[in-house]
Design an enzyme around this catalytic site. Structure first.
Site, mmCIF file in Angstrom:
data_model
loop_
_atom_site.group_PDB
_atom_site.id
_atom_site.type_symbol
_atom_site.label_atom_id
_atom_site.label_comp_id
_atom_site.label_asym_id
_atom_site.label_seq_id
_atom_site.Cartn_x
_atom_site.Cartn_y
_atom_site.Cartn_z
ATOM 1 N N GLU A 156 36.380 0.534 -28.334
ATOM 2 C CA GLU A 156 36.374 1.974 -28.621
ATOM 3 C C GLU A 156 37.788 2.522 -28.810
ATOM 4 O OE1 GLU A 156 32.368 3.635 -26.618
ATOM 5 O OE2 GLU A 156 33.919 3.126 -25.193
ATOM 6 N N LYS A 198 23.088 10.190 -26.185
ATOM 7 C CA LYS A 198 23.365 9.235 -27.269
ATOM 8 C C LYS A 198 22.117 9.155 -28.145
ATOM 9 C CE LYS A 198 26.512 6.050 -24.838
ATOM 10 N NZ LYS A 198 26.574 4.836 -23.977
HETATM 11 P P1 PGA Z 1 28.264 1.255 -25.241
HETATM 12 O O1 PGA Z 1 29.387 1.911 -24.339
HETATM 13 O O2 PGA Z 1 28.190 2.006 -26.505
HETATM 14 O O3 PGA Z 1 28.726 -0.170 -25.419
HETATM 15 O O4 PGA Z 1 26.995 1.344 -24.439
HETATM 16 C C1 PGA Z 1 29.617 3.288 -24.274
HETATM 17 C C2 PGA Z 1 29.381 3.819 -22.890
HETATM 18 O O5 PGA Z 1 29.050 3.078 -21.958
HETATM 19 O O6 PGA Z 1 29.509 5.029 -22.687
HETATM 20 ZN ZN ZN Z 2 28.803 4.684 -20.382
#
Ligand code: PGA
Ligand code: ZN
Length: 423
Positions: free
Chosen positions: A208, A340
């Protein structure tokens, strides 16, 4: 305006893995394309993205991670149901539910449903001559969310250089998003410079965009970020505070929390104490997934002792799922939720989760995934939904900066207000 075509196809995400794109063509000839993100530290209770591994569609050149089944579902099952229909987001989402009534969208694949649902959102906004942000927030100033940004990253995104996934910063003293972002970039660059001075390799960038460094303990990693904040001349706690994404499911074995870089194992009740002491010794205002996704009792215990102002944020715990959110509200297991869209699988039901959270005084943080694309609809959703906060990763990589740049665009071009849920 009507839908004249729906096309699914495979594209690449920021990790170079296949992901799903959907394009909706309207009768005026305009094309509206959305690409879906994908996680790596994925929660067990998320909606199911379809990957081809283990099926006849598995592409060995993509290590079986191809998404052809989801693409075929869009082209053969979803498209015929939508063509000739009016472009209407609620209608599209209800057709997707009719086609796949499973709770986790496993029949069509949540990557197929979300791609179409998002493309429908873009097309519906266009048909009303609006941006996606304005499609949801029709009147008044736009509420630009407070960013939460990765500085140090470990866990599943950086070869486990730290046990916890991320140490992030929140610019609570910034007066505008534009100012907030400049502070964040300064801290990130300072952290990289200090890391380099100390002899660590700093060109290891996590998925990220955070910096991947090793530390003997979580406290030392927090101290390091605090020094970087101070060195750029910002006041810790007043202008800039810390946030953690512990992603604890990743190191919980069902009995113990195993912090391998610290060589320590904690029983759940000991880990509650450890997290509590970490919070009281560091300028942390938000903590995500401090306990594992099904260890509800540790979450509850922690909430009873946590400072009232601390944001206790459920990601893997809640997976943008209404039932899990309701359980957390009833059992007082958290006070904030990560939103999400791809954990949920549809735009309208993601918005319902956010509304339910807000109605119960939960803070909402709209979030990207570790595998992202260059799309910027997430910034529009966070703003249009007045979510209050957004989490996208770091300020490194165009798939991250596309979202930050979209928020800068809102601030430059629209009447807007910078949200501060920590005031
Ligand atoms: P992930 O990580 O997209 O790999 O799940 C992001 C998070 O944990 O916030
Ligand atoms: Zn997370």
């Amino acid at each position: 305006m009507k839908i004249s075509k729906v096309n699914g196809y495979q594209v690449l995400d920021s990790r170079g893995r296949p992901t799903v794109a959907a394009a909706i063509t309207l009768t005026d000839g305009s094309v509206h394309t959305a690409k879906v993100p994908s996680g790596a530290s994925t929660g067990k209770h998320e909606a199911k993205e379809l990957r081809d591994i283990g099926t006849k569609y598995a592409d060995k050149f993509y290590s079986g991670l191809s998404v052809q089944q989801a693409v075929i579902n869009i082209n053969q099952k979803i498209a015929p149901q939508l063509v000739e229909e009016q472009i209407d987001l609620n209608l599209v989402d209800s057709k997707l539910i009719e086609l796949d009534p499973s709770i986790d969208h496993s029949l069509l694949g949540a990557n197929a449903t979300l791609a179409v649902s998002l493309a429908a959102t873009l097309a519906a906004a266009y048909s009303q001559n609006k941006s996606v942000a304005r499609f949801f927030a029709q009147e008044g100033p736009l509420n630009i969310p407070m960013p939460m940004v990765n500085i140090l990253s470990g866990g599943a995104h950086a070869n486990r250089s730290m046990d916890i996934q991320d140490i992030l910063i929140i610019p609570t003293g910034a007066k505008s998003f534009t100012q907030a972002l400049s502070w964040i970039v300064a801290v990130r660059e300072m952290a990289a410079a200090i890391g380099k001075e100390s002899g660590q390799v700093t060109n290891l960038i996590a998925d990220e965009g955070g910096i991947s460094l090793s530390f003997a303990s979580i406290e030392k990693a927090c101290d390091f970020v605090v020094v970087a904040i101070e060195k750029v001349g910002l006041k810790v706690g007043e202008q800039m505070s810390l946030a953690l994404d512990v992603a604890a499911s990743q190191f919980y074995d069902g009995e113990k929390y195993n912090l391998s870089t610290m060589n320590k194992s904690y029983a759940p009740n000991e880990f509650v104490k450890y997290i509590s002491s970490l919070i009281s010794n560091q300028p942390i205002i938000s903590i995500e997934d401090p306990f594992a996704e099904d260890d509800w009792s540790s979450w509850q215990q922690f909430m009873q002792v946590a400072p009232a102002r601390l944001q206790v944020l459920g990601d893997d715990l809640l997976t943008t799922n209404l039932q899990r959110l309701e359980k957390a509200i009833a059992s007082k297991s958290a006070n904030a939720i990560l939103i999400k869209p791809n954990q949920n699988g549809l735009v309208t039901s993601t918005l319902n989760v956010l509304k339910q959270a807000r109605a119960n005084n939960f803070n909402c943080v709209v979030s990207a995934r570790s595998g992202e694309t260059e799309d910027s609809w997430l910034a529009d959703l966070a703003t249009g939904w007045s979510a209050g906060q957004i989490k996208v990763g770091s300020t490194h990589g165009s798939e991250r900066n596309a979202k930050w740049n979209r928020l800068l665009e809102f601030e430059a071009t629209e009447e807007s207000r910078f949200t501060n849920p920590f005031n």
